[in-house]
Scaffold this motif. Structure first.
Motif, PDB file in Angstrom:
ATOM      1  N   VAL A 114      22.289 -14.800 -18.353  1.00  0.00           N
ATOM      2  CA  VAL A 114      21.481 -14.616 -19.566  1.00  0.00           C
ATOM      3  C   VAL A 114      22.252 -15.126 -20.780  1.00  0.00           C
ATOM      4  CG1 VAL A 114      20.436 -12.914 -21.114  1.00  0.00           C
ATOM      5  CG2 VAL A 114      20.172 -12.666 -18.638  1.00  0.00           C
ATOM      6  N   ILE A 115      23.502 -14.746 -20.879  1.00  0.00           N
ATOM      7  CA  ILE A 115      24.325 -15.167 -22.015  1.00  0.00           C
ATOM      8  C   ILE A 115      24.477 -16.690 -22.035  1.00  0.00           C
ATOM      9  CG2 ILE A 115      26.674 -15.067 -22.964  1.00  0.00           C
ATOM     10  CD1 ILE A 115      26.668 -12.082 -21.890  1.00  0.00           C
ATOM     11  N   ALA A 116      24.712 -17.275 -20.873  1.00  0.00           N
ATOM     12  CA  ALA A 116      24.882 -18.734 -20.785  1.00  0.00           C
ATOM     13  C   ALA A 116      23.604 -19.477 -21.140  1.00  0.00           C
ATOM     14  CB  ALA A 116      25.341 -19.116 -19.381  1.00  0.00           C
ATOM     15  N   SER A 117      22.446 -18.835 -20.924  1.00  0.00           N
ATOM     16  CA  SER A 117      21.175 -19.503 -21.215  1.00  0.00           C
ATOM     17  C   SER A 117      20.994 -19.790 -22.705  1.00  0.00           C
ATOM     18  CB  SER A 117      19.999 -18.660 -20.703  1.00  0.00           C
ATOM     19  OG  SER A 117      19.795 -17.501 -21.498  1.00  0.00           O
ATOM     20  N   TYR A 118      21.777 -19.132 -23.552  1.00  0.00           N
ATOM     21  CA  TYR A 118      21.718 -19.390 -24.992  1.00  0.00           C
ATOM     22  C   TYR A 118      22.653 -20.526 -25.403  1.00  0.00           C
ATOM     23  CZ  TYR A 118      18.620 -15.482 -25.633  1.00  0.00           C
ATOM     24  OH  TYR A 118      17.522 -14.651 -25.585  1.00  0.00           O
ATOM     25  N   GLN A 119      23.263 -21.148 -24.410  1.00  0.00           N
ATOM     26  CA  GLN A 119      24.105 -22.329 -24.601  1.00  0.00           C
ATOM     27  C   GLN A 119      25.177 -22.144 -25.686  1.00  0.00           C
ATOM     28  OE1 GLN A 119      20.866 -25.198 -25.298  1.00  0.00           O
ATOM     29  NE2 GLN A 119      21.168 -25.955 -23.213  1.00  0.00           N
ATOM     30  N   PRO A 120      25.940 -21.059 -25.585  1.00  0.00           N
ATOM     31  CA  PRO A 120      26.977 -20.858 -26.600  1.00  0.00           C
ATOM     32  C   PRO A 120      28.133 -21.844 -26.436  1.00  0.00           C
ATOM     33  CG  PRO A 120      27.199 -19.227 -24.849  1.00  0.00           C
ATOM     34  CD  PRO A 120      25.933 -19.994 -24.566  1.00  0.00           C
ATOM     35  N   ASP A 121      28.700 -22.250 -27.556  1.00  0.00           N
ATOM     36  CA  ASP A 121      29.932 -23.039 -27.530  1.00  0.00           C
ATOM     37  C   ASP A 121      31.133 -22.132 -27.301  1.00  0.00           C
ATOM     38  OD1 ASP A 121      28.601 -25.458 -28.094  1.00  0.00           O
ATOM     39  OD2 ASP A 121      28.543 -24.931 -30.230  1.00  0.00           O
ATOM     40  N   ILE A 122      30.927 -20.819 -27.558  1.00  0.00           N
ATOM     41  CA  ILE A 122      31.974 -19.830 -27.317  1.00  0.00           C
ATOM     42  C   ILE A 122      31.331 -18.449 -27.211  1.00  0.00           C
ATOM     43  CG2 ILE A 122      32.472 -19.434 -29.785  1.00  0.00           C
ATOM     44  CD1 ILE A 122      35.464 -19.201 -28.958  1.00  0.00           C
ATOM     45  N   PHE A 123      31.906 -17.596 -26.391  1.00  0.00           N
ATOM     46  CA  PHE A 123      31.465 -16.207 -26.233  1.00  0.00           C
ATOM     47  C   PHE A 123      32.595 -15.337 -26.769  1.00  0.00           C
ATOM     48  CE2 PHE A 123      30.544 -12.642 -22.947  1.00  0.00           C
ATOM     49  CZ  PHE A 123      29.743 -11.964 -23.864  1.00  0.00           C
ATOM     50  N   ILE A 124      32.273 -14.446 -27.713  1.00  0.00           N
ATOM     51  CA  ILE A 124      33.286 -13.678 -28.441  1.00  0.00           C
ATOM     52  C   ILE A 124      32.983 -12.189 -28.344  1.00  0.00           C
ATOM     53  CG2 ILE A 124      34.135 -13.148 -30.776  1.00  0.00           C
ATOM     54  CD1 ILE A 124      33.720 -16.099 -31.468  1.00  0.00           C
ATOM     55  N   GLY A 125      34.053 -11.371 -28.259  1.00  0.00           N
ATOM     56  CA  GLY A 125      33.838  -9.931 -28.347  1.00  0.00           C
ATOM     57  C   GLY A 125      34.822  -9.105 -27.549  1.00  0.00           C
ATOM     58  N   SER A 126      34.472  -7.847 -27.356  1.00  0.00           N
ATOM     59  CA  SER A 126      35.312  -6.909 -26.628  1.00  0.00           C
ATOM     60  C   SER A 126      35.542  -7.385 -25.202  1.00  0.00           C
ATOM     61  CB  SER A 126      34.643  -5.531 -26.614  1.00  0.00           C
ATOM     62  OG  SER A 126      35.265  -4.692 -25.656  1.00  0.00           O
ATOM     63  N   ALA A 133      30.968  -6.485 -12.852  1.00  0.00           N
ATOM     64  CA  ALA A 133      29.928  -5.462 -12.869  1.00  0.00           C
ATOM     65  C   ALA A 133      29.029  -5.542 -14.094  1.00  0.00           C
ATOM     66  CB  ALA A 133      30.563  -4.074 -12.793  1.00  0.00           C
ATOM     67  N   PHE A 134      29.503  -6.120 -15.182  1.00  0.00           N
ATOM     68  CA  PHE A 134      28.735  -6.129 -16.423  1.00  0.00           C
ATOM     69  C   PHE A 134      28.441  -7.552 -16.898  1.00  0.00           C
ATOM     70  CE2 PHE A 134      30.876  -1.965 -16.394  1.00  0.00           C
ATOM     71  CZ  PHE A 134      29.751  -1.156 -16.389  1.00  0.00           C
ATOM     72  N   GLN A 135      29.186  -8.041 -17.852  1.00  0.00           N
ATOM     73  CA  GLN A 135      28.827  -9.311 -18.496  1.00  0.00           C
ATOM     74  C   GLN A 135      29.418 -10.543 -17.826  1.00  0.00           C
ATOM     75  OE1 GLN A 135      30.031  -8.623 -22.605  1.00  0.00           O
ATOM     76  NE2 GLN A 135      29.252  -6.529 -22.422  1.00  0.00           N
ATOM     77  N   GLY A 136      30.228 -10.359 -16.806  1.00  0.00           N
ATOM     78  CA  GLY A 136      30.866 -11.495 -16.149  1.00  0.00           C
ATOM     79  C   GLY A 136      32.317 -11.647 -16.564  1.00  0.00           C
ATOM     80  N   THR A 137      33.118 -12.269 -15.724  1.00  0.00           N
ATOM     81  CA  THR A 137      34.537 -12.440 -16.001  1.00  0.00           C
ATOM     82  C   THR A 137      34.785 -13.621 -16.933  1.00  0.00           C
ATOM     83  OG1 THR A 137      34.873 -13.901 -14.110  1.00  0.00           O
ATOM     84  CG2 THR A 137      35.099 -11.526 -13.717  1.00  0.00           C
ATOM     85  N   ILE A 138      35.952 -13.625 -17.546  1.00  0.00           N
ATOM     86  CA  ILE A 138      36.341 -14.753 -18.395  1.00  0.00           C
ATOM     87  C   ILE A 138      36.331 -16.045 -17.576  1.00  0.00           C
ATOM     88  CG2 ILE A 138      38.209 -15.752 -19.777  1.00  0.00           C
ATOM     89  CD1 ILE A 138      39.046 -12.856 -20.456  1.00  0.00           C
ATOM     90  N   ASP A 139      36.883 -15.961 -16.373  1.00  0.00           N
ATOM     91  CA  ASP A 139      36.958 -17.134 -15.507  1.00  0.00           C
ATOM     92  C   ASP A 139      35.571 -17.683 -15.164  1.00  0.00           C
ATOM     93  OD1 ASP A 139      38.515 -18.979 -13.864  1.00  0.00           O
ATOM     94  OD2 ASP A 139      37.641 -17.930 -12.157  1.00  0.00           O
ATOM     95  N   SER A 140      34.606 -16.766 -14.953  1.00  0.00           N
ATOM     96  CA  SER A 140      33.252 -17.221 -14.583  1.00  0.00           C
ATOM     97  C   SER A 140      32.582 -17.978 -15.732  1.00  0.00           C
ATOM     98  CB  SER A 140      32.388 -16.042 -14.141  1.00  0.00           C
ATOM     99  OG  SER A 140      32.107 -15.158 -15.217  1.00  0.00           O
ATOM    100  N   TYR A 141      32.884 -17.585 -16.979  1.00  0.00           N
ATOM    101  CA  TYR A 141      32.357 -18.336 -18.132  1.00  0.00           C
ATOM    102  C   TYR A 141      33.040 -19.695 -18.233  1.00  0.00           C
ATOM    103  CZ  TYR A 141      29.695 -14.373 -19.860  1.00  0.00           C
ATOM    104  OH  TYR A 141      28.786 -13.376 -19.979  1.00  0.00           O
ATOM    105  N   ASN A 142      34.343 -19.699 -18.009  1.00  0.00           N
ATOM    106  CA  ASN A 142      35.075 -20.968 -18.067  1.00  0.00           C
ATOM    107  C   ASN A 142      34.544 -21.970 -17.048  1.00  0.00           C
ATOM    108  OD1 ASN A 142      38.358 -19.476 -18.810  1.00  0.00           O
ATOM    109  ND2 ASN A 142      36.554 -19.804 -20.090  1.00  0.00           N
ATOM    110  N   GLN A 143      34.139 -21.473 -15.878  1.00  0.00           N
ATOM    111  CA  GLN A 143      33.574 -22.344 -14.859  1.00  0.00           C
ATOM    112  C   GLN A 143      32.244 -22.959 -15.307  1.00  0.00           C
ATOM    113  OE1 GLN A 143      33.427 -20.348 -11.029  1.00  0.00           O
ATOM    114  NE2 GLN A 143      35.529 -19.621 -11.268  1.00  0.00           N
ATOM    115  N   LEU A 144      31.570 -22.265 -16.235  1.00  0.00           N
ATOM    116  CA  LEU A 144      30.324 -22.798 -16.797  1.00  0.00           C
ATOM    117  C   LEU A 144      30.584 -23.664 -18.030  1.00  0.00           C
ATOM    118  CD1 LEU A 144      28.105 -19.560 -16.580  1.00  0.00           C
ATOM    119  CD2 LEU A 144      27.962 -21.585 -15.117  1.00  0.00           C
ATOM    120  N   GLY A 145      31.861 -23.849 -18.368  1.00  0.00           N
ATOM    121  CA  GLY A 145      32.214 -24.656 -19.525  1.00  0.00           C
ATOM    122  C   GLY A 145      32.146 -23.900 -20.841  1.00  0.00           C
ATOM    123  N   ILE A 146      32.161 -22.564 -20.785  1.00  0.00           N
ATOM    124  CA  ILE A 146      32.061 -21.740 -21.999  1.00  0.00           C
ATOM    125  C   ILE A 146      33.399 -21.050 -22.248  1.00  0.00           C
ATOM    126  CG2 ILE A 146      30.885 -19.804 -23.113  1.00  0.00           C
ATOM    127  CD1 ILE A 146      28.501 -20.372 -21.212  1.00  0.00           C
TER     128      ILE A 146
END
Length: 334
Positions: A114-126, A133-146
């Motif tokens: 869901v978060i990736a569908s908004y095509q962010p150039d960066i994901f920021i936060g806690s 279990a929740f929003q996904g790992t840092i590594d999983s976002y990096n694999q999507l190029g985020i």
């Protein structure tokens, strides 16, 4: 003939002027191609994930209030394409701006797709929600190029302090290419911090540190409460800077007033959250008039201090106002 020469000369001038303007417009974004930032993000175990940015982020998704407010302070509202649902209704300085941002889901239910569908150039936060279990790992976002910036003040493994919040502000300033604004804001926060610490140093006639018990999810009918952790992390640093110490270690759930008697704190911090809101006046009325706890130090000395959830249990600049409030309530009213 002179008229024709004038027209030709004028036309050539217009063409040359336009060409110069076009050249300037082309050169402006080349500064973007020269932009390069490398930084580290951390998961909740303190594991490091190197991150890289080769352009200034134009589309940002944020997962918590404190980072969102930092971005608003840095003038980046228009770059925020989505936030996760806030823990409480917007309040404070940025109330109106917060209510205008697009909420894309709940922090406990929104996954990385869901978060990736908004095509962010960066994901920021806690960093606390960044797991499978929740929003996904840092590594999983990096694999999507985020790229991901996990707020350092939220990572207990790295023993965050109030100064870590200022570090987050500066880091975000560099990453988002608003370094001057971030440094100015960081200086303001540091000045406030230093001012309170100087005032704490001037406090005299304290034989031993006061003990603090934070309470929330108060059920005034059953006279039960829970106690969040203030014995480590950012909250521990906050109370330590005021020469206070935790009355208990770790988290304590569903406690009775008998527990309060056994702990006997000098100060009670009453944390108000929308999900378990009880008006401050009602909490004080019940606790100050209950015969079972009348000899508890915080009750006897009328030392129940109410703070908002976001001001104490998030990880951002609001903590400096909370530091100031607690100082005033504990020491100036003695």
């Amino acid at each position: 003939m002179k008229k024709i020469s004038y027209i030709i000369t004028f036309s050539l001038g217009v063409i040359l002027f336009s060409a110069c303007n076009k050249k300037e417009k082309i050169e402006t974004p080349t500064t973007q191609t020269n932009f390069h930032q490398e930084f580290d993000s951390y998961d909740m175990d303190g594991k490091v994930f190197p991150q890289k940015l080769d352009k200034v982020p134009e589309r940002i998704v944020v997962n918590n209030l404190s980072c969102t407010e930092i971005l608003l302070e840095l003038g980046l509202k228009d770059k925020i394409v989505g936030i996760l649902q806030l823990d409480n209704k917007p309040n404070g300085k940025w109330k109106n701006e917060l209510s205008q941002l697009k909420v894309i889901g709940d922090k406990m239910k929104t996954n990385k797709e869901v978060i990736a569908s908004y095509q962010p150039d960066i994901f920021i936060g806690s960093g606390r929600g960044l797991n499978e279990a929740f929003q996904g790992t840092i590594d999983s976002y990096n694999q999507l190029g985020i790229p991901v910036y996990s707020q350092r003040a939220s990572i207990n493994h790295n023993s965050p302090t109030l100064l870590t919040i200022i570090e987050d502000v500066k880091n975000l300033g560099k990453i988002l290419n608003v370094e001057d604004k971030a440094n100015t804001y960081a200086d303001q926060l540091k000045k406030k911090y230093d001012n309170i610490l100087e005032q704490v140093k001037s406090v005299k006639n304290i034989e031993k540190p006061y003990t603090v018990l934070a309470i929330y999810s108060m059920d005034i009918n059953k006279k039960r409460y829970s106690a969040p952790v203030v014995s480590d992390g950012l909250q521990y640093d906050l109370i330590s800077k005021l020469n206070l110490k935790p009355a208990i270690q770790g988290f304590s759930n569903d406690n009775t007033f008998e527990h309060l008697v056994s702990v006997n704190p000098d100060i009670i911090i009453n944390i108000n959250a929308d999900r378990s809101f009880v008006p401050e006046e009602e909490v004080k009325k019940v606790m100050y008039n209950d015969p079972l706890i009348k000899d508890v130090s915080a009750i006897k000395n009328k030392k129940i201090i109410t703070v908002n959830y976001d001001d104490f249990l998030d990880y951002g600049p609001r903590h400096f106002s909370t530091l100031e409030k607690l100082y005033n309530e504990i020491y100036k009213k003695n």
